[in-house]
Design an enzyme around this catalytic site. Sequence first.
Site, mmCIF file in Angstrom:
data_model
loop_
_atom_site.group_PDB
_atom_site.id
_atom_site.type_symbol
_atom_site.label_atom_id
_atom_site.label_comp_id
_atom_site.label_asym_id
_atom_site.label_seq_id
_atom_site.Cartn_x
_atom_site.Cartn_y
_atom_site.Cartn_z
ATOM 1 C CG HIS A 9 21.137 113.948 -48.543
ATOM 2 N ND1 HIS A 9 21.791 112.969 -47.808
ATOM 3 C CD2 HIS A 9 22.115 114.656 -49.162
ATOM 4 C CE1 HIS A 9 23.089 113.096 -47.971
ATOM 5 N NE2 HIS A 9 23.318 114.108 -48.797
ATOM 6 C CB CYS A 65 22.576 107.312 -52.474
ATOM 7 S SG CYS A 65 23.836 106.481 -53.466
ATOM 8 C CB THR A 67 26.456 107.940 -57.465
ATOM 9 O OG1 THR A 67 26.762 107.248 -56.249
ATOM 10 C CG2 THR A 67 27.171 109.279 -57.506
ATOM 11 N N GLY A 68 23.807 106.211 -56.534
ATOM 12 C CA GLY A 68 23.375 104.802 -56.449
ATOM 13 C C GLY A 68 24.524 103.900 -56.014
ATOM 14 C CB ILE A 69 28.168 104.275 -56.316
ATOM 15 C CG1 ILE A 69 28.043 104.381 -57.848
ATOM 16 C CG2 ILE A 69 29.406 103.458 -55.947
ATOM 17 C CD1 ILE A 69 29.150 105.199 -58.504
ATOM 18 N N GLY A 70 27.154 104.361 -53.416
ATOM 19 C CA GLY A 70 27.403 104.135 -51.992
ATOM 20 C C GLY A 70 26.344 103.249 -51.365
ATOM 21 C CG HIS A 98 22.066 87.684 -68.111
ATOM 22 N ND1 HIS A 98 23.020 87.920 -69.071
ATOM 23 C CD2 HIS A 98 21.020 87.101 -68.766
ATOM 24 C CE1 HIS A 98 22.585 87.497 -70.255
ATOM 25 N NE2 HIS A 98 21.366 87.007 -70.087
ATOM 26 N NE ARG A 132 24.636 81.997 -70.742
ATOM 27 C CZ ARG A 132 23.523 82.416 -71.353
ATOM 28 N NH1 ARG A 132 22.474 81.606 -71.446
ATOM 29 N NH2 ARG A 132 23.456 83.630 -71.877
ATOM 30 C CG HIS A 133 22.315 83.680 -66.531
ATOM 31 N ND1 HIS A 133 23.466 84.333 -66.888
ATOM 32 C CD2 HIS A 133 21.565 83.563 -67.656
ATOM 33 C CE1 HIS A 133 23.411 84.621 -68.177
ATOM 34 N NE2 HIS A 133 22.279 84.160 -68.665
#
Length: 149
Positions: A9, A65, A67-70, A98, A132-133
């Site tokens: 939500h 979400c 914050t985008g974090i959870g 990267h 290298r990535h």
Amino acid sequence: MKIAIGADHGGFCLKEAINKYLDEKGIEYTDFGCYSEDSVDYALYAKKVAEGVASGEFDKGILCCGTGIGISIAANKVKGIRAAVVTNEFCAEMTRRHNDANILAMGGRVITPEQAVKFTDIFLNTEFEGGRHERRIAQIAAIENGEEL
Ligand code: RB5
């Protein structure tokens, strides 16, 4: 290119704006919900999108979400997923170049729908640099597989 998209939500408003962008660009996508601003649990949507990307059915995923974090933490529990929370254009570009991020995560209480569309456009149009990535991505996979670095 096939995109899997989902939100709780708190990210619903961003998802709706991104769906409109995907429609306008003619980009194929599946919307795994949620479909309103009624309170839901973000892990349900993270799992559906992340499994769709990890299986190869979808090329990339987008998760939103509050914050985008959870929702990114939950998505990153699925093997093979590299979900990145993005709050600016530089990070949207660099996480593709990267980190070879395969899921873009954003927060509806952090950025505007216009920013979400811009970050999506950058994310979907930026290639992984390799070189290298590649080694660093392989190290992330080794951690996931319980291997020595
Ligand atoms: C829901 O209130 C909120 O906790 C969720 O959208 C997200 O921000 C969690 O990380």
